[in-house]
Motif scaffolding. Structure first.
Motif, PDB file in Angstrom:
ATOM      1  N   ALA A 193      98.722 137.447  -8.973  1.00 59.47           N
ATOM      2  CA  ALA A 193      98.957 136.398  -9.965  1.00 59.47           C
ATOM      3  C   ALA A 193      98.592 135.070  -9.329  1.00 59.47           C
ATOM      4  CB  ALA A 193     100.413 136.399 -10.416  1.00 59.47           C
ATOM      5  N   THR A 194      97.961 134.204 -10.105  1.00 62.71           N
ATOM      6  CA  THR A 194      97.565 132.903  -9.578  1.00 62.71           C
ATOM      7  C   THR A 194      97.812 131.828 -10.622  1.00 62.71           C
ATOM      8  OG1 THR A 194      95.740 131.634  -8.593  1.00 62.71           O
ATOM      9  CG2 THR A 194      95.167 133.146 -10.347  1.00 62.71           C
ATOM     10  N   ALA A 195      98.087 130.633 -10.150  1.00 65.54           N
ATOM     11  CA  ALA A 195      98.255 129.482 -11.029  1.00 65.54           C
ATOM     12  C   ALA A 195      97.681 128.269 -10.322  1.00 65.54           C
ATOM     13  CB  ALA A 195      99.730 129.255 -11.370  1.00 65.54           C
ATOM     14  N   GLY A 196      97.052 127.406 -11.085  1.00 66.61           N
ATOM     15  CA  GLY A 196      96.465 126.213 -10.498  1.00 66.61           C
ATOM     16  C   GLY A 196      96.135 125.191 -11.561  1.00 66.61           C
ATOM     17  N   GLN A 197      95.663 124.039 -11.114  1.00 64.52           N
ATOM     18  CA  GLN A 197      95.299 122.979 -12.049  1.00 64.52           C
ATOM     19  C   GLN A 197      94.406 121.969 -11.342  1.00 64.52           C
ATOM     20  OE1 GLN A 197      99.213 121.456 -12.959  1.00 64.52           O
ATOM     21  NE2 GLN A 197      98.957 119.759 -11.536  1.00 64.52           N
ATOM     22  N   TYR A 198      93.789 121.102 -12.155  1.00 61.91           N
ATOM     23  CA  TYR A 198      92.960 120.042 -11.605  1.00 61.91           C
ATOM     24  C   TYR A 198      93.833 118.886 -11.119  1.00 61.91           C
ATOM     25  CZ  TYR A 198      89.154 122.561 -13.870  1.00 61.91           C
ATOM     26  OH  TYR A 198      88.262 123.523 -14.251  1.00 61.91           O
ATOM     27  N   TYR A 199      93.204 117.963 -10.420  1.00 64.86           N
ATOM     28  CA  TYR A 199      93.910 116.844  -9.801  1.00 64.86           C
ATOM     29  C   TYR A 199      94.671 116.015 -10.828  1.00 64.86           C
ATOM     30  CZ  TYR A 199      94.640 112.866  -6.659  1.00 64.86           C
ATOM     31  OH  TYR A 199      95.204 111.876  -5.896  1.00 64.86           O
ATOM     32  N   LYS A 200      94.113 115.893 -12.039  1.00 66.54           N
ATOM     33  CA  LYS A 200      94.746 115.069 -13.067  1.00 66.54           C
ATOM     34  C   LYS A 200      95.934 115.760 -13.723  1.00 66.54           C
ATOM     35  CE  LYS A 200      92.517 112.913 -16.202  1.00 66.54           C
ATOM     36  NZ  LYS A 200      91.589 112.601 -17.314  1.00 66.54           N
ATOM     37  N   SER A 201      96.303 116.924 -13.220  1.00 68.30           N
ATOM     38  CA  SER A 201      97.405 117.706 -13.779  1.00 68.30           C
ATOM     39  C   SER A 201      97.052 118.327 -15.128  1.00 68.30           C
ATOM     40  CB  SER A 201      98.691 116.868 -13.913  1.00 68.30           C
ATOM     41  OG  SER A 201      99.067 116.339 -12.661  1.00 68.30           O
ATOM     42  N   GLY A 828      86.595 117.691 -10.935  1.00 68.06           N
ATOM     43  CA  GLY A 828      87.205 117.308  -9.675  1.00 68.06           C
ATOM     44  C   GLY A 828      87.938 118.457  -9.019  1.00 68.06           C
ATOM     45  N   GLY A 829      88.958 118.097  -8.201  1.00 71.09           N
ATOM     46  CA  GLY A 829      89.660 119.095  -7.393  1.00 71.09           C
ATOM     47  C   GLY A 829      90.500 120.058  -8.202  1.00 71.09           C
ATOM     48  N   TYR A 830      90.507 121.324  -7.744  1.00 70.15           N
ATOM     49  CA  TYR A 830      91.356 122.363  -8.335  1.00 70.15           C
ATOM     50  C   TYR A 830      92.249 122.913  -7.232  1.00 70.15           C
ATOM     51  CZ  TYR A 830      92.770 126.779 -10.483  1.00 70.15           C
ATOM     52  OH  TYR A 830      93.511 127.830 -10.979  1.00 70.15           O
ATOM     53  N   TYR A 831      93.564 122.956  -7.505  1.00 62.94           N
ATOM     54  CA  TYR A 831      94.548 123.335  -6.501  1.00 62.94           C
ATOM     55  C   TYR A 831      95.361 124.513  -7.034  1.00 62.94           C
ATOM     56  CZ  TYR A 831      93.103 118.683  -5.207  1.00 62.94           C
ATOM     57  OH  TYR A 831      92.332 117.583  -4.905  1.00 62.94           O
ATOM     58  N   TYR A 832      95.595 125.506  -6.188  1.00 63.89           N
ATOM     59  CA  TYR A 832      96.161 126.749  -6.701  1.00 63.89           C
ATOM     60  C   TYR A 832      97.067 127.423  -5.671  1.00 63.89           C
ATOM     61  CZ  TYR A 832      92.540 128.919  -3.773  1.00 63.89           C
ATOM     62  OH  TYR A 832      91.755 129.295  -2.724  1.00 63.89           O
ATOM     63  N   ALA A 833      97.836 128.346  -6.180  1.00 63.56           N
ATOM     64  CA  ALA A 833      98.628 129.259  -5.359  1.00 63.56           C
ATOM     65  C   ALA A 833      98.421 130.663  -5.900  1.00 63.56           C
ATOM     66  CB  ALA A 833     100.105 128.873  -5.396  1.00 63.56           C
ATOM     67  N   ARG A 834      98.492 131.655  -5.019  1.00 62.12           N
ATOM     68  CA  ARG A 834      98.249 133.040  -5.441  1.00 62.12           C
ATOM     69  C   ARG A 834      99.133 133.985  -4.633  1.00 62.12           C
ATOM     70  NH1 ARG A 834      93.383 133.401  -3.935  1.00 62.12           N
ATOM     71  NH2 ARG A 834      93.717 134.709  -2.084  1.00 62.12           N
ATOM     72  N   ILE A 835      99.595 134.998  -5.288  1.00 62.59           N
ATOM     73  CA  ILE A 835     100.351 136.039  -4.609  1.00 62.59           C
ATOM     74  C   ILE A 835      99.664 137.372  -4.881  1.00 62.59           C
ATOM     75  CG2 ILE A 835     101.991 136.394  -6.526  1.00 62.59           C
ATOM     76  CD1 ILE A 835     104.124 136.730  -4.221  1.00 62.59           C
ATOM     77  N   ASP A 836      99.466 138.150  -3.811  1.00 63.95           N
ATOM     78  CA  ASP A 836      98.773 139.437  -3.895  1.00 63.95           C
ATOM     79  C   ASP A 836      99.697 140.538  -3.421  1.00 63.95           C
ATOM     80  OD1 ASP A 836      95.816 138.634  -4.453  1.00 63.95           O
ATOM     81  OD2 ASP A 836      96.419 137.337  -2.795  1.00 63.95           O
ATOM     82  N   PHE A 837      99.680 141.636  -4.144  1.00 66.22           N
ATOM     83  CA  PHE A 837     100.516 142.792  -3.811  1.00 66.22           C
ATOM     84  C   PHE A 837      99.635 144.029  -3.792  1.00 66.22           C
ATOM     85  CE2 PHE A 837     103.277 146.339  -5.239  1.00 66.22           C
ATOM     86  CZ  PHE A 837     104.125 146.368  -4.147  1.00 66.22           C
TER      87      PHE A 837
END
Length: 839
Positions: A193-201, A828-837
């Motif tokens: 599962a991953t979630a992220g967004q651009y710099y402007k939120s 612009g920038g894209y920032y994310y977090a991801r968890i892998d199982f």
């Protein structure tokens, strides 16, 4: 930046780096990763670019890039276009598309059309999208397979053949071949599962997927993949200059507005950023796929397929409050000074183009060995259906005539379907040379269909809905073609170190006739450390049915452009001829170096010549242009289109065999793996230099092509792109870093076909970073960023010397907006977090 996932990602990256550095002091060296996050191991056996069995990437006579599953996993955005863009220097994805092309972004290899790259799945041809990229831009005319419908988590590896291969695989493999090999594990699986967004939120992406493999009986397997992804809208546009001054205040009577408009435009929602067209659309994508097989001994059965459902909606140009209105006194649309004038919406409105897409593909086949021959027979069917709607809009003529208009209209549909039958045979024969003679031959039958369905009555009443009129009955139609082909491929090793391969192919199209094409390939290994290789081939690409028969009206608040079918009688009135096939010629020459253990360097030069290339004509004006041709209005009338009477610019466009192009370039790929006491380091450096020049413009087409069209072909792709990568792993920690240097690019822009101005995207270095930690043996957490430092392309250059205010008469619909042809995107920038199982 707000306290959001972007900030969390940056903090987590820093923490993970500190923890990793501390762990590195004491931990034992880690073994080299099996599939580094970049170009994968050279000893991987390939199935693309050769009919011989057991050839590895390091032994290939043609340039092949391999991307393993781990490389794919380390790209933050769950989108295959982004995976290839970030890992393959010669591959660039579109950042923005006009009209419905924004809902199906395409991509290009070596700066050529999306239609010049063949996409295979498990070696079988993938069907194209029904959603043609029509408007002028980097992907104009593109109707290639939509890579977004191949779930990254379903992929075992990707083989990218960067070489002309029309003689081996079919007439559209001019730039190369992308072969996607699906996972075939019969046990275990993974979920992420991953979630992220651009710099402007904004532009948030939330995605989840699962992959599962299991046995089928004693000799079979099935591997299943499912994914869901939600993508929120992003907004990168600026002030709407029709309404506001650069400081955000409403324009005055001294700058072109009437007193009534000045009063009406006060306090509009979102002012002064009322125009939301520039940015990512909102979309939801659900898809599933399978890969299955069963081994009966002498015969193996196999099948694989995908199904995807996507809904999406993209903002179009904002309509000002007085755009749609009627006068009860006059019975027509009057002016704001007319007593009793009724506005449809006193706040204006933002129309949206909406999409409901269903895409499916399935392949079934059998293969085995008989009398020394290996055989493989298969059938593949693919279908893409796109239903199009205009939302939050209005039909101005209907509102005037009936005092009512629906706000949602069904505009019609596209359908593209393809049936492909294949029979392939090969046999190795010992002829007393250094290696066996491999003979391969086969045949293919293909049937294509392309359909445009007309819209509902409200969408086609007179000029239709604002922003996207429905498809008229004169636009609608169903078109088919058949193609038969046969090939032979002979590979041999005359003596130690020399490999030769010759392929020939016969193609017959029901609408374009026949052609014979061929390819010669050679490689010579002087030593295990040094080899040279080269190819020469020709190709033949028939225009897609969409390029031949697509028809629609494209509008903006002040203009209307009718896209005429290239093969229509109306197009003949202006001088367009029926489309002809493109013919291509490819040569490449390169070298392979393996100077030390775990290090490889390849350098390949290529030249691609395309004759009678199919391109968009650019807009030919009948009204409101710097020059106007009365035949334009006659052609529109002959085709049966009714246009908005308030528009100030009217034109037509069509696809045409307008020119010849020469593409020259160099691909360089280097990799070096370093095991050490501080972990395993895999270093990669790859680059592409690509130069496209128009060598000839057809005399007739010269009057149909504008400078925007020609500059887009030659200069909208970066001249060079260099990717430096580092993959580090130690104990529970891993780090992936990429630095991508994009060369400058530009197009020429003109508001009315008169004076042209250069819009340029400057050279830029884009940083990608991901840090991961194994929380348990099965659970991993990663944070990262694509475009870490939030770099964005420059904005569109307005008309120089026009002052702080641009009027519609001098600048068309110019808004503060990014140059949308940017190779590294517009958000612009894209920032994310991801968890892998894994299990």
């Amino acid at each position: 930046m707000n306290t959001n996932i972007g900030m969390i990602s940056r903090v987590a990256i820093a923490a993970a780096l500190i923890a990793g550095a501390q762990a590195a002091k004491a931990a034992d060296p880690a073994p080299a990763p099996a599939s580094p996050a970049g170009v994968s191991a050279d000893d991987e056996v390939i199935v693309t670019g050769t009919r011989s069995v057991g050839i590895t990437a390091a032994e290939s006579a043609a340039p092949i890039k391999l991307l393993g599953a781990e490389a794919i996993e380390h790209v933050g955005q769950p989108n295959l276009n982004q995976v290839l863009t970030q890992l393959i220097p010669s591959f660039n994805a579109a950042a923005f598309g006009g009209d419905t092309a924004q809902l199906t972004l395409s991509a290009r290899l070596r700066g050529l059309s999306p239609n010049h790259t063949l996409v295979l799945v498990n070696g079988k041809r993938r069907h194209g999208t029904a959603n043609l990229a029509v408007l002028s831009g980097v992907s104009q005319g593109g109707a290639a397979p939509d890579l977004d419908f191949i779930t990254p988590s379903s992929i075992k590896r990707i083989e990218v053949l960067e070489d002309g291969a029309a003689a081996q695989y079919g007439s559209d493999a001019i730039a190369g071949v992308i072969n996607i090999i699906l996972k075939d594990s019969d046990n275990g699986g993974s979920a992420s599962a991953t979630a992220g967004q651009y710099y402007k939120s904004d532009g948030k992406i939330v995605s989840g997927n699962v992959n599962l493999g299991t046995k089928l009986g004693e000799g079979g397997f099935i591997n299943l993949t499912g994914m869901y992804r939600y993508h929120q809208r992003s907004q990168v546009g600026g002030i709407d200059r029709r309404v506001y001054l650069p400081d955000g205040t409403v324009r005055s009577t001294a700058t072109g507005l009437s007193p009534q408009q000045v009063a009406l435009y006060q306090n509009l929602p979102g002012a002064p950023y009322v125009n939301r067209i520039f940015g990512d659309p909102q979309s939801k994508l659900a898809q599933g796929g399978f890969n299955a097989g069963y081994d009966f001994g002498d015969v193996q059965l196999y099948s694989f397929g995908t199904y995807s459902h996507r809904t999406a909606a993209a903002y179009e140009n904002y309509r000002v409050p007085d755009r749609v209105r009627y006068s009860p006194v006059l019975g027509v649309q009057g002016s704001l000074t007319t007593p009793g004038e009724v506005l449809f919406n006193p706040l204006g409105f933002n129309p949206q183009e909406a999409f409901r897409e269903d895409d499916a593909a399935i392949t079934g086949g059998a293969k085995g060995d008989l009398a020394g021959f290996h055989w493989d027979v298969s059938a593949t069917y693919g279908r893409d259906q796109d239903k199009i709607y205009t939302k939050n809009s209005a039909n101005a003529a209907l509102y005037v005539d009936t005092h009512f208009t629906p706000t949602t209209m069904y505009d019609g549909k596209f359908i593209n379907d393809e049936l492909t039958l294949n029979a392939d045979f090969s046999k190795e024969i010992d002829v007393g040379l250094a290696g066996p003679l491999n003979v391969a031959f086969g045949a293919e039958y293909r049937k294509n269909g392309y359909t445009i369905g007309s819209g509902d009555p409200a969408s086609i009443y007179k000029e239709g809905g604002q922003s996207y009129p429905g498809f008229q009955p004169t636009d609608a139609g169903h078109h088919t073609r058949k193609n038969e082909s046969a090939y032979i491929d002979i590979a041999l090793n005359p003596f130690e170190g020399l490999k030769l391969d010759a392929a020939g192919r016969y193609e017959h199209y029901s609408d374009f006739g026949s052609e014979v094409i061929g390819k010669l390939t050679a490689r010579y290994d002087f030593t295990p450390e040094v080899a040279i290789r080269g190819t020469i081939s020709n190709g033949f690409r028939a225009p897609t049915l969409a390029e031949e028969f697509y028809s629609a009206t494209n509008v903006s608040p002040t203009s209307a452009t009718v896209q005429l079918p290239a093969n229509s009688a109306a197009a003949k009135l202006i001088g367009f001829d029926n489309l002809r096939p493109e013919k291509s010629f490819n040569i490449s020459a390169g070298a392979v170096f393996r100077p030390i253990d775990r290090a490889t360097l390849t350098i390949d030069y290529y030249h691609i010549r395309i004759k009678d290339r199919v391109v968009g004509s650019g807009t030919l004006f009948g009204l409101g242009g710097a020059t106007n041709d009365p035949r334009v209005l006659l052609a529109i009338a002959a085709h049966g289109n009714v246009l908005d009477p308030t528009v100030t610019q009217v034109g037509v466009a069509a696809f045409t065999n307008g020119l010849n192009t020469n593409t020259n370039g160099v691909d360089v790929v280097g990799s070096y793996m370093i095991p050490s006491d501080y972990g395993s380091f895999n270093l990669t450096l790859s680059g592409n230099y690509n130069d496209i020049k128009i060598s000839k413009i057809d005399p007739v087409a010269a009057t149909l092509l504008d400078r925007t069209s020609t500059s887009t072909l030659e200069h909208s792709s970066p001249k060079f792109k260099v990717i430096g990568g580092l993959n580090w792993s130690l104990d529970r920690f891993s780090l992936t870093a990429r630095e991508t240097l994009y060369g400058k690019s530009y197009i020429l822009y003109s508001p009315n076909g008169g004076t042209y101005y250069k819009n340029q995207v400057k050279t830029a270095a884009i940083t990608d970073l991901e840090v991961g930690v194994d929380l348990t043996k099965s659970l991993k957490f990663s944070v990262g960023s694509n475009n870490l430092f939030n770099k964005k392309p420059s904005k569109v250059v307005a008309v120089p010397g026009s002052g702080p205010v641009l009027t519609l008469s001098t600048a068309g619909n110019v808004y503060d907006a990014p140059n949308t042809f940017s190779a590294y995107g517009i958000n612009g920038g894209y920032y994310y977090a991801r968890i892998d199982f894994s299990f």
